[in-house]
Structure formats: C-alpha cells, structure tokens
Design a protein around this motif. Structure first.
Motif, mmCIF file in Angstrom:
data_model
loop_
_atom_site.group_PDB
_atom_site.id
_atom_site.type_symbol
_atom_site.label_atom_id
_atom_site.label_comp_id
_atom_site.label_asym_id
_atom_site.label_seq_id
_atom_site.Cartn_x
_atom_site.Cartn_y
_atom_site.Cartn_z
ATOM 1 N N LYS A 299 -5.613 -48.565 -34.749
ATOM 2 C CA LYS A 299 -7.043 -48.609 -34.920
ATOM 3 C C LYS A 299 -7.374 -47.696 -36.077
ATOM 4 C CE LYS A 299 -6.086 -45.143 -32.016
ATOM 5 N NZ LYS A 299 -5.909 -44.664 -30.762
ATOM 6 N N LYS A 300 -8.353 -48.039 -36.708
ATOM 7 C CA LYS A 300 -8.735 -47.207 -37.833
ATOM 8 C C LYS A 300 -9.275 -45.895 -37.342
ATOM 9 C CE LYS A 300 -9.860 -49.966 -41.793
ATOM 10 N NZ LYS A 300 -10.985 -50.479 -42.570
ATOM 11 N N LYS A 301 -8.959 -44.963 -38.061
ATOM 12 C CA LYS A 301 -9.477 -43.668 -37.666
ATOM 13 C C LYS A 301 -10.623 -43.282 -38.549
ATOM 14 C CE LYS A 301 -6.402 -40.667 -35.212
ATOM 15 N NZ LYS A 301 -5.602 -39.436 -35.307
ATOM 16 N N ASP A 302 -11.519 -42.730 -37.930
ATOM 17 C CA ASP A 302 -12.631 -42.247 -38.721
ATOM 18 C C ASP A 302 -12.152 -41.037 -39.520
ATOM 19 O OD1 ASP A 302 -14.830 -41.164 -39.797
ATOM 20 O OD2 ASP A 302 -16.058 -41.338 -38.008
ATOM 21 N N PRO A 303 -12.270 -41.165 -40.759
ATOM 22 C CA PRO A 303 -11.792 -40.060 -41.606
ATOM 23 C C PRO A 303 -12.483 -38.762 -41.282
ATOM 24 C CG PRO A 303 -13.062 -41.668 -42.860
ATOM 25 C CD PRO A 303 -12.867 -42.242 -41.499
ATOM 26 N N ASN A 304 -13.603 -38.906 -40.720
ATOM 27 C CA ASN A 304 -14.346 -37.683 -40.427
ATOM 28 C C ASN A 304 -13.970 -37.086 -39.085
ATOM 29 O OD1 ASN A 304 -15.875 -37.687 -42.785
ATOM 30 N ND2 ASN A 304 -17.075 -39.368 -41.953
ATOM 31 N N GLU A 305 -13.251 -37.866 -38.380
ATOM 32 C CA GLU A 305 -12.877 -37.368 -37.077
ATOM 33 C C GLU A 305 -11.911 -36.204 -37.242
ATOM 34 O OE1 GLU A 305 -11.451 -40.371 -34.577
ATOM 35 O OE2 GLU A 305 -10.878 -39.024 -32.965
ATOM 36 N N PRO A 306 -12.171 -35.215 -36.482
ATOM 37 C CA PRO A 306 -11.308 -34.031 -36.577
ATOM 38 C C PRO A 306 -9.858 -34.381 -36.296
ATOM 39 C CG PRO A 306 -13.136 -33.657 -35.067
ATOM 40 C CD PRO A 306 -13.240 -35.081 -35.526
ATOM 41 N N GLN A 307 -9.036 -33.721 -36.974
ATOM 42 C CA GLN A 307 -7.618 -33.960 -36.774
ATOM 43 C C GLN A 307 -7.134 -33.170 -35.583
ATOM 44 O OE1 GLN A 307 -5.276 -35.547 -39.064
ATOM 45 N NE2 GLN A 307 -7.087 -36.581 -39.831
ATOM 46 N N LYS A 308 -6.335 -33.828 -34.863
ATOM 47 C CA LYS A 308 -5.773 -33.107 -33.730
ATOM 48 C C LYS A 308 -4.879 -31.991 -34.234
ATOM 49 C CE LYS A 308 -5.655 -36.094 -29.739
ATOM 50 N NZ LYS A 308 -4.778 -36.713 -28.726
ATOM 51 N N PRO A 309 -4.966 -30.933 -33.559
ATOM 52 C CA PRO A 309 -4.109 -29.817 -33.978
ATOM 53 C C PRO A 309 -2.658 -30.149 -33.734
ATOM 54 C CG PRO A 309 -5.243 -29.291 -31.943
ATOM 55 C CD PRO A 309 -5.788 -30.617 -32.404
ATOM 56 N N VAL A 310 -1.879 -29.769 -34.629
ATOM 57 C CA VAL A 310 -0.461 -30.037 -34.447
ATOM 58 C C VAL A 310 0.122 -28.997 -33.509
ATOM 59 C CG1 VAL A 310 -0.177 -31.107 -36.675
ATOM 60 C CG2 VAL A 310 0.131 -28.659 -36.422
ATOM 61 N N SER A 311 1.149 -29.368 -32.898
ATOM 62 C CA SER A 311 1.775 -28.471 -31.935
ATOM 63 C C SER A 311 2.431 -27.294 -32.636
ATOM 64 C CB SER A 311 2.830 -29.228 -31.129
ATOM 65 O OG SER A 311 3.891 -29.604 -31.969
ATOM 66 N N ALA A 312 2.721 -26.329 -31.842
ATOM 67 C CA ALA A 312 3.373 -25.139 -32.384
ATOM 68 C C ALA A 312 4.688 -25.533 -33.038
ATOM 69 C CB ALA A 312 3.623 -24.126 -31.273
ATOM 70 N N TYR A 313 5.318 -26.410 -32.401
ATOM 71 C CA TYR A 313 6.613 -26.829 -32.931
ATOM 72 C C TYR A 313 6.432 -27.542 -34.268
ATOM 73 C CZ TYR A 313 11.082 -29.186 -33.373
ATOM 74 O OH TYR A 313 12.287 -29.639 -33.838
ATOM 75 N N ALA A 314 5.422 -28.338 -34.301
ATOM 76 C CA ALA A 314 5.162 -29.056 -35.543
ATOM 77 C C ALA A 314 4.861 -28.074 -36.667
ATOM 78 C CB ALA A 314 4.011 -30.026 -35.362
ATOM 79 N N LEU A 315 4.152 -27.077 -36.317
ATOM 80 C CA LEU A 315 3.841 -26.071 -37.321
ATOM 81 C C LEU A 315 5.117 -25.404 -37.801
ATOM 82 C CD1 LEU A 315 0.728 -24.370 -35.715
ATOM 83 C CD2 LEU A 315 0.771 -25.765 -37.772
ATOM 84 N N PHE A 316 5.909 -25.131 -36.847
ATOM 85 C CA PHE A 316 7.172 -24.495 -37.176
ATOM 86 C C PHE A 316 8.007 -25.426 -38.045
ATOM 87 C CE2 PHE A 316 11.665 -23.741 -36.123
ATOM 88 C CZ PHE A 316 11.769 -22.426 -36.554
#
Length: 661
Positions: A299-316
């Motif tokens: 589904k298309k995402k609304d560009p304005n929709e806030p991005q889900k925070p990435v997980s700690a692991y993803a950050l790492f």
DNA sequence: AGCTTGATTGTTTAA
DNA sequence: TTAAACAATCAAGCT
C-alpha cells in the motif's frame, strides 16, 4: 609470503621514500603471484573509489596491477565536519584498500588470507602515494585491523608512520565469507577486519558512551543520517571529549582483531560487489519486485506519515555495517549481518542500552508524531507545519493539502539519509576495540595456531556464526576503556575475559575459557591474544596531561621510536620481534609497555606556552571550551590529536621488524 | 512482519 | 524513445 618484503617499507619515521617498486604494478603482481592466494582476493578490500576526505586531492592512486583506474581522492579534510566520522573512516579504508589493490586489490586479500602473520601493517601510512606499499603491506600482513586504523589515521594525518606490525593481534576475527557467489571458491572465505577499527567505526566503544550521554535529539531521533561529509558536530566533539582520548586519561585495552578475507573469493571480478553477489544470488524475481510505481503489493505510504522507529538492533546495524563493509567491501550482506549479529551479542548491556534508549526516544517521537499526523489527517485540513524548526521538507513534494511534518516527527526522512553514523565520532577510533572471531579459517595459521577444533571440511565451510565481545568501561574521567573479546565460534574461548567487567552475553557464556588461558599456539584465538601493549600518550605540551596519559593497551612488539611528521613520537620499550614469516610471530607477542609521547613538532613546552593547543604540531593558543579544558584550539585539533595518538599506537603495533630510531 | 544495506531490475512517468 | 524515478527483491539476524 615474504613478510620481510615489507619490512623495508617502513622506516622508523614512517616515511617512505618513493620506491618504484611500490608503485610499480608489475612489482606488485609479481608479489601477488607469489602469494599463496593467487587469483584470489583481488576483489577484497577493494572499494570503488570515491574520493575520500582524508586524502589529498592531489594524490591519485593508481591501481597496481589492474588497473588503470585512477582514484581521485578528495582533499583531506581535518575539519571535523567532514573528516571525523566513522563512516568516513570506514569508507576511507575501503578506498585505500581499493587503491592498493583495486583490480589487483588482490594483494591485500592474499595477504590477509595468508593471514598467518600476526604482524600489523598499516595498509596505509603516510602520504597516499606512499601508501600504496603500505596499504598492500598492511593487508598482506593480515592484521588488517590495526593496519586499517593506522592507515586511516595516517591517511588523514598524512603522517607516514610506517609500520610494519609484527605484533600479532591478540584477537582476530575470521569471517567466513562463504557463499560469496558462484564464482567463488569453495574454500572458506575469511574476512579480516581490524577489531579496533571496527569498534571505532562502529562507535561501540565511545559511541556508546556518547550516546548514552547524549539525549536523543528530537530532530534526530535516530541520529538520522548524515552524509559522510557531514560534519562533526559539537555534540560529537563533546562526545569525543568525554570519550577521552584527549583530555582524560584513557585506558584502552586493545585486542587487535582482524577480519581476514579469504582471497579465494577474489576470483570474482572486482566488479562483483558484495551486493551484487547477493543480489544476483537472491534475485529471483525482479519481475515480481520491480515496478516503479509499485502497482502491486504494498500500500502506498503517506510520505508524511511518521516513520516507525527502527529497532535498537537496526540502529546498531547501521552503525556497524558501514565499518564492516569498509573493511570488507566485498562482504556480502549476509556476512555482514552475521558479524553485526555477533557483535550485537557481544555488546555489553550498556552499549545495547544506548541503542535501546535511542530506540525508545525514537518511539516517543514517533508516537508523538503519529498522533499529530493522525490528528491532522483526520481533520483533513491543511495544517501548518509544526514549526519547531525550519526543517527542510522531508522528501515529500507535498501533494495538495499536505501536512508538513514536523522535523521531529520524521526520524528518517529518506532512506538515503539514514542514521547518522557520525554519531560515532572519531574518538571512537581511538578507544574502541573489537574482537571478531569468525570461525573457519582453514588456511589461516595465525602464529602457527590452528583453527580450533572441529573444522569439518575445509572446503565448504559452512558459515559459522561469529561471536564478538565488546566491552566498554567508562572511566571516571570520562575516558573509556574498552575491551573487546570475541568468542568467535563456540569452540573458541573468549579472549581477555578477565577484562570484561560486564557479564558476558548469553552466547559468550557458552564460550570456552578466556583466551589467555589458552596456550599460545593452542588455537587461532589463543595465538591472537598476546599480552596487552600499553601506550602512554603524554602530550608534552601540557603538564597537566602528564598525570593523565592515555594508555593504550594492546599486544604487540616493538622497539622503536616512531615519530610522525606531526610530531607524534612513539617509543617502544622492547626491541621488536623479528618479523617472522607467516605465523610464527606469536612468540614475539610478549606483553610490553610502549610509551608514546605525543609531542608537538615544534618544541612547545607547557612552560613556554601553557595554553597552547595540545595537539602536536599546533601552536595555536588553546581556547576555553566545555569540551576541553583549554587544551585545544579547536575541535579540529581535538580530532587530530586523537588521530595522532592512534597513529602512534598503530605505529607501535606495526613496528615489529623495522627498527626505527 | 519489518527493519538494517546496497546492487540490481522492472515498471512507471515525464520529457 | 529515452531517461529518470521509484519500488521490489534478496541476503542474515534481530525485535
């Protein structure tokens, strides 16, 4: 492989006379051919040469054997903004590698593969032009790790601290790069990454500490991105300061680690990049996937929709992968992923906590933004931007009644601008320490040690999981002591366990006893865990510093005094061990203390100029700052100083067979 | 399921 | 027709 070959490369000063051979592609080839891994690793360590800030624009690398490719390297920028990011460093390394081997990058790979030689060689030392040799050398000597560090530092500083590192690296990371691709040999693929560098780049060491201290910025919940060129922010500097290097005494327990790349992989053409390989392999249905407008599926995402925070692991992951990639440009995503996972496992709770906190902060921001977003959406009315800051509009072209999202609500505007690795300041480089131990190093005979135990079939080694233990300790002074140990494969004991002040991660607990417990030649890991080497960095320009020297603990042998152009002097107390061909260096790995005096080129004494910038070679008056106690004149100098220190350290490590006066 | 990266590829859209 | 933009895919591992 003839290690001695390299010994000539380094003179005590780290300066290398232009040796035709260095630059002579053919010479290189010859060398390469002699290496055990002939076809091999050309691809390894090669990085498509984009310029790197550290390098001078004037310098061009000519690929030795392959290439005619020229690598334009952007001017070295000491400016914190562009030069001090981890990512930069990483990329820098990569580029260097590339330059050195590019087509022929093979050499590095080979060296690494051979990797028996514990010695450290700075792949790059001194001027880039000179660096070619070094680069190769470093790589060849395998311990890519420190070498990398050194190289990067050297590059950055332009200090030719030549070094050959006979000192074995206490810890190595053997990363099996299995299944790289069809063209690859069945043999194990090893990737060698300098743990130190990794950690540094990853910011594991310092970064973590920094992060902890740094509250999440609303605007940058995820430390959003930043181009490699982005600058080192004040925050970073702050982190930097806290982390140590500079003003506070730092104690670093360094276990040099290495990730060795298996040259065998090199069979594949350079062009085959990691990604390509994986993508090629994985690419089943472009058809299914493709699709510019993505007519199907998502589904298309609304560009304005806030991005889900990435997980700690993803950050790492974001933090780490760059470093790993930098070391092993050809590493596949899967391999990198494994390494990251191992590192994550090895990461201390504190460090994880850092990422978790980030994640938490991001979540809060996300929820906040989301609620706002929804509210706006429901209202259907165009809503004013939530000021906060004249944030550049996210990518959204803003369809009609677009609700401009507050900058704070969108942690990650675009994929290309992800997390800002720069959070890991250069400081990290100085203090970080990682040991990656990836199993399967069949060919590798580090210090004569054999790969532990059950190495089933050498040929198709199933990729093993890598374990990495990273420990960090915050020093009261703000300095950080980082000890990284890797419990590579389950069969390998975690080195330096005693140094761990935090309970080992689950996986680690399963790991065998500390490395030290192991006999020297007992295993790859054991062989790689030499006694710590201590480097004291004493800024002579400041009296106050004398009391708080930076101590780097690492393994290595030396016996030299190295002076970098910038005035960094490294004194090695013990005579260096002879460079032993290949893997017998272990014996040389005696614990030792090395004192590194970082002194300004021009003699500037504290008495003479009490408030002179501490950085070697900088005579500017120190300025008062929150980040440093009137020790430096600028952020730049802080960073530079840090690099100097590290270079010195690297030099020491590398000064094995070469005697420098 | 979604996230991390990055090369690749197919589709869509605009010029 | 072409180029650009975009989306999907895949890898391994974590949340």
């Amino acid at each position: 492989m003839d290690l001695n070959f390299y010994s000539d490369l380094t003179d005590g000063t780290g300066q290398h006379d232009a040796d035709p051979e260095f630059l002579d592609p053919h010479a290189f080839n010859g060398f390469d051919s002699d290496s055990k891994f002939p076809g091999g690793s050309e691809n390894y360590l090669s990085i498509p040469g984009s310029g790197h800030p550290f390098l001078s624009s004037s310098e061009t690398f000519h690929t030795p054997s392959l290439g005619d490719e020229e690598f334009e390297i952007p001017p070295i920028s000491l400016d914190p903004d562009s030069a001090l990011t981890v990512s930069d460093v990483v990329s820098h390394f990569g580029e260097l590698s590339d330059a050195g081997g590019s087509d022929g990058v093979v050499v590095p790979g080979n060296a690494v593969v051979e990797g028996d030689d514990p010695s450290f060689a700075a792949p790059y030392v001194g001027a880039p032009s000179q660096g070619l040799e070094h680069l190769t050398l470093g790589v060849m000597n395998q311990s890519g790790g420190s070498a990398l560090l050194g190289s990067s530092l050297g590059m950055d500083l332009g200090h030719p601290i030549g070094s050959q590192f006979s000192s074995s690296s206490p810890v190595t990371i053997d990363v099996p790069l299995g299944d790289m691709g069809q063209g690859l040999l069945g043999s194990n693929q090893l990737t060698t990454i300098d743990q130190s560098e990794l950690s540094a780049q990853l910011g594991l060491g310092l970064g973590g500490g920094n992060m902890l201290q740094r509250p999440q910025s609303p605007e940058n919940p995820l430390s959003a991105t930043a181009s490699p060129t982005s600058s080192l922010q004040d925050d970073d500097m702050d982190d930097f300061r806290r982390s140590v290097l500079v003003e506070s005494p730092v104690s670093l327990a360094v276990s040099p680690g290495v990730i060795s790349l298996d040259p065998s992989m090199s069979e594949s053409p350079i062009s085959a990049s990691t990604s390509s390989v994986s993508s090629a392999v994985g690419r089943k249905g472009a058809a299914a996937g493709g699709g510019g407008g993505g007519k199907k599926g998502r589904k298309k995402k609304d560009p304005n929709e806030p991005q889900k925070p990435v997980s700690a692991y993803a950050l790492f992951f974001r933090d780490t992968q760059a470093a790993i990639k930098g070391q092993n440009p050809n590493a596949t995503f899967g391999e990198v992923s494994k390494i990251v996972a191992s590192m994550w496992d090895s990461l201390g709770e504190e460090q994880k906590q850092v990422y978790k906190r980030k994640n938490e902060a991001a979540k809060k921001e996300y929820l906040k933004a989301l609620s706002e977003y929804r509210a706006n959406k429901n209202s259907q009315a165009p809503i004013e931007v939530m000021e906060t800051e004249p944030s550049p509009p996210p990518a959204a072209p803003a369809p009609p009644p677009v609700v401009t999202q507050a900058s704070t609500s969108n942690p990650r505007p675009s994929r290309s601008q992800h997390y800002n690795p720069e959070e890991n300041t250069i400081t990290n480089i100085c203090t970080s320490n990682i040991i990656l131990d990836l199993p399967h190093v069949t060919t590798r005979s580090r210090t004569g040690a054999k790969p532990p135990a059950p190495a089933p079939s050498p040929a198709p080694n199933p990729p093993t999981v890598t374990k990495i233990i990273i420990k960090q300790m915050l020093l009261p002074s703000g300095g950080m002591s980082i000890t990284s140990t890797t419990a590579s494969s389950p069969r390998q004991p975690p080195p330096l366990q005693q140094m761990q002040n935090t309970p080992p991660p689950p996986r680690l607990q399963q790991a065998p006893p500390p490395l030290q417990a192991k006999p020297r030649g007992g295993g790859a890991a054991a062989a790689t865990a030499p006694p710590p080497l201590q480097i004291k960095v004493v800024p002579s320009s400041r009296q106050q510093d004398s009391g708080t020297p930076i101590i780097v603990t690492a393994a290595g042998d030396a016996g030299n005094t190295l002076t970098s152009p910038s005035g960094v002097t490294v004194e090695v107390g013990q005579p260096d061990a002879v460079v032993m061909a290949g893997e017998e260096v272990a014996e040389a790995e005696e614990g030792m203390e090395v004192e590194v005096n970082v002194t300004p080129g021009p003699s500037v004494t504290a008495a003479q100029a009490p408030n002179i910038c501490v950085r070697a070679g900088c005579n500017k008056p120190a300025v008062e700052s929150e980040d440093w106690d009137k020790e430096y004149c600028s952020n730049e100098c802080v960073a530079t100083h840090c690099r100097d220190v590290f270079m010195a350290w690297c030099a020491i490590r590398g000064s094995n067979s070469t005697t420098v006066t």
